[in-house]
Scaffold this motif. Sequence first.
Motif, short mmCIF file in Angstrom:
data_model
loop_
_atom_site.label_atom_id
_atom_site.label_comp_id
_atom_site.label_asym_id
_atom_site.label_seq_id
_atom_site.Cartn_x
_atom_site.Cartn_y
_atom_site.Cartn_z
N GLU A 41 0.83 -1.20 0.00
CA GLU A 41 0.00 0.00 0.00
C GLU A 41 0.87 1.25 0.00
O GLU A 41 0.58 2.23 -0.70
N GLY A 42 1.94 1.23 0.77
CA GLY A 42 2.85 2.36 0.79
C GLY A 42 3.54 2.56 -0.54
O GLY A 42 3.74 3.70 -1.00
N PHE A 43 3.93 1.47 -1.17
CA PHE A 43 4.59 1.54 -2.48
C PHE A 43 3.68 2.22 -3.51
O PHE A 43 4.10 3.14 -4.22
N TRP A 44 2.44 1.74 -3.60
CA TRP A 44 1.54 2.30 -4.60
C TRP A 44 1.10 3.72 -4.27
O TRP A 44 0.86 4.53 -5.17
N ALA A 45 1.04 4.06 -2.99
CA ALA A 45 0.75 5.45 -2.62
C ALA A 45 1.87 6.36 -3.11
O ALA A 45 1.61 7.47 -3.61
N ALA A 46 3.11 5.90 -3.00
CA ALA A 46 4.24 6.67 -3.51
C ALA A 46 4.15 6.82 -5.02
O ALA A 46 4.31 7.92 -5.57
N ILE A 47 3.89 5.72 -5.72
CA ILE A 47 3.81 5.76 -7.19
C ILE A 47 2.70 6.71 -7.64
O ILE A 47 2.89 7.54 -8.56
N LEU A 48 1.53 6.61 -7.02
CA LEU A 48 0.40 7.46 -7.40
C LEU A 48 0.63 8.92 -7.05
O LEU A 48 -0.02 9.81 -7.62
N GLY A 49 1.54 9.18 -6.12
CA GLY A 49 1.82 10.56 -5.73
C GLY A 49 3.00 11.17 -6.46
O GLY A 49 3.39 12.31 -6.19
N GLY A 50 3.59 10.42 -7.40
CA GLY A 50 4.75 10.94 -8.10
C GLY A 50 5.98 10.99 -7.21
O GLY A 50 6.85 11.85 -7.40
N ASN A 51 6.05 10.06 -6.26
CA ASN A 51 7.17 10.04 -5.31
C ASN A 51 8.04 8.80 -5.54
O ASN A 51 7.53 7.68 -5.51
N PRO A 52 9.34 8.97 -5.77
CA PRO A 52 10.21 7.81 -5.90
C PRO A 52 10.13 6.92 -4.67
O PRO A 52 10.27 7.39 -3.54
N ALA A 53 9.85 5.63 -4.88
CA ALA A 53 9.75 4.68 -3.78
C ALA A 53 11.12 4.05 -3.53
O ALA A 53 11.81 3.66 -4.47
N ILE A 54 11.49 3.96 -2.25
CA ILE A 54 12.79 3.39 -1.88
C ILE A 54 12.56 2.21 -0.94
O ILE A 54 12.36 2.39 0.26
N PRO A 55 12.53 0.98 -1.48
CA PRO A 55 12.36 -0.20 -0.62
C PRO A 55 13.62 -0.40 0.22
O PRO A 55 14.73 -0.34 -0.31
N LEU A 56 13.45 -0.64 1.49
CA LEU A 56 14.61 -0.81 2.36
C LEU A 56 14.43 -2.00 3.28
O LEU A 56 13.49 -2.05 4.08
N ALA A 57 15.31 -2.97 3.14
CA ALA A 57 15.31 -4.12 4.06
C ALA A 57 15.85 -3.67 5.40
O ALA A 57 16.82 -2.93 5.47
N PHE A 58 15.24 -4.13 6.48
CA PHE A 58 15.62 -3.67 7.81
C PHE A 58 15.89 -4.88 8.69
O PHE A 58 14.99 -5.50 9.21
N GLY A 59 17.17 -5.22 8.84
CA GLY A 59 17.54 -6.36 9.66
C GLY A 59 17.67 -5.97 11.12
O GLY A 59 17.41 -4.84 11.52
N ILE A 60 18.12 -6.93 11.92
CA ILE A 60 18.21 -6.70 13.37
C ILE A 60 19.55 -6.14 13.79
O ILE A 60 19.70 -5.71 14.93
N SER A 61 20.53 -6.11 12.89
CA SER A 61 21.86 -5.65 13.27
C SER A 61 21.96 -4.13 13.20
O SER A 61 21.18 -3.46 12.51
N ASP A 62 22.97 -3.58 13.87
CA ASP A 62 23.20 -2.14 13.86
C ASP A 62 23.54 -1.63 12.47
O ASP A 62 23.17 -0.51 12.10
N GLU A 63 24.26 -2.44 11.69
CA GLU A 63 24.67 -1.99 10.37
C GLU A 63 23.48 -1.72 9.46
O GLU A 63 23.53 -0.82 8.62
N HIS A 64 22.39 -2.46 9.63
CA HIS A 64 21.19 -2.18 8.84
C HIS A 64 20.59 -0.83 9.23
O HIS A 64 20.03 -0.12 8.38
N LYS A 65 20.69 -0.48 10.49
CA LYS A 65 20.16 0.81 10.93
C LYS A 65 21.04 1.95 10.43
O LYS A 65 20.53 3.01 10.04
N TRP A 66 22.35 1.74 10.45
CA TRP A 66 23.25 2.75 9.89
C TRP A 66 22.92 3.00 8.42
O TRP A 66 23.01 4.13 7.93
#
Length: 643
Positions: A69-94
């Motif tokens: 839903e967030g992806f298509w809301a971005a597309i319909l709004g003319g907003n570049p969508a940035i998918p981001l995987a979010f793991g449990i380690s600190d490096e993913h948060k960095w």
Amino acid sequence: MKTLVDTIISNKEPNARIHFIRGAEEEFALSYETLKQRALGLRAFLHGQGVTQGDEIILLSQRNEAFIEGFWAAILGGNPAIPLAFGISDEHKWKLFRIWQQLQSPWLLLDATQKERLEKFVALNGLNGLWQSVQKKSIVIEEIPPLIVADDFIAVEETDTAIIQFSSGTTSSPKGIVLSHKNILTNIRGIIKGMAMTEADSTFSWMPLTHDMGLIGFHLTPFVQGVDQYLMPTDLFIRRPWLWFQKISQVRSTVTCSPNFGYQHYLSALERNQSQDALALNHVRLIFNGAEPIAVPLVQQFLKKMQIYGLNDTAMFTVYGLAEASLAVAFPEPGKRFRYVTLDRERLQMNTQVQYTENGVSFAVEGKPIAGCFVRIVGPDQSNLSANHIGKIEIKGENVTKGYLKQEELNREVFHEDWLDTGDLGFLTTDGELVVTGRWKDIIFVNGQNYYPHDLEQILQSKGVTGTGRVAVTSVRGEGEERDKILVFILYKGRLPDFVPIINAVKGVVSEQLGIEVQEVLPINQLPKTTSGKIQRYQLSSRYQQGDFNQVIQELLELSAMDDEGQQGVSTIEKTLKGICDGLLANKRIDLDENIFEIGTTSLVLAQIHQQIEEIYPGKVEVTDFFDYPTIRQLASYINGKK
């Protein structure tokens, strides 16, 4: 249809559905028409919060429904969508913060649980100032009020950016692959034609939507075609791999996908006596095999095992692609049996004609370029090579990105006029089919993900395990092996017994930070470098494969060996946990007081350990508890205290 906006507006199959698999008996379905209405409502809400056309929207949700839903809301709004995987380690948060600082006007759409984790990370790492600016432009999905649909549509051009797919770089600045609406739709049309997709098909995927195969291949492609799609959370597949084909058998999906590690994970589940007797898979038409180098022996093992359930060997669809191509580059012909070639391992160098043989190294045939994409093989001097000559794989077409975000130097390096250097090596057969044989760039493939040596090196340096410029990370893959073997070489001139703690530290840091396993950590007197100071990793890989380090490996193995016999006072819980770990940590010996991350435990194995613990001690342990109680003795005490 020129844009993805046109696609969702003019969808001719409003009753086609996305089926969100939540468990063996739990499922939620959403029609494409309802998705459009919900996405329009979310788009209106976002714009009411201050999001304007052109602002980038980072999608940070582990729930497939919320992500889409967030992806298509971005597309319909003319907003570049940035998918981001979010793991449990600190490096993913960095990584989130490094991406944020690259963008022009970013917003963050995230789950409440992800926000809580970020807040704890910020407090521990002194990022309050940066977090304040991020928080001002963050929207928590659970806090969004009931949506009101607005039917007005924003004008979007085909050359506008639709998605920015960031690399899996962590410590260094992740590289953003900019994909326009035209790039993506060109590729989707080529995919549909190349796989001979019809209205009779339906798709099933457990791949993460943050991965191009998951998002473009198994959400957008069936959406454009207007057929049903089934999406299972990746973590559900990790915990219950048998559900993959159990659900496919039930719903009769015709197309599915997996990289190497998924086939191995599924087969391992079957070996643990998880019966699939009721499966009927004769309806499965294609199983896409991509996202990492294809292991021929594993494919053969999988097909042999699954034939008892009616799976035909024509279903295995070995493909080649990369994010820079939007997704797909080359497909085999649908309905043909799985094919591979066996080559003389001594003739796999650049600009060399391959030698076909019966005894050698096997590589999957990955077919011809799909419609709209072109492939050529070139030598080091950019000259075109003839059939059966190994060289650099370059691609061009309307599906190929125009470049990396704010990376002018990199763009000049990888583009040769209209041709993009993929970083891979391979050749075209006399029939024009592509065979990928290796990598021109130093990319390491583990469990369907790409890792870069310099990232791992910087992690080890930042954690104080090694000094700057004293470590080199590379990988090798032997014949018959199903994944890359990660090797870490450290400049070291001390006593060999004193090197053992360094081995444990290296394996522990990489396992804990990235969830992947280092197979060998080796001391070396000198790191080979070019005249410009760049480490020549391929020389280290070559020496390893030639057996130059066999003696030191054996000596270190003997020094590291631990005798578990004779331990006294071992509790029942400790014995149970040790039995689970010993069964899943192949060729390793773990002591009750040994840190599980220091022996190179991957995120996949960690999930398997957690699954078996959950079966015996339900509700007692979360995956994140391993970080607080990393030894068997500590975890057993924690479980005992929760009784």
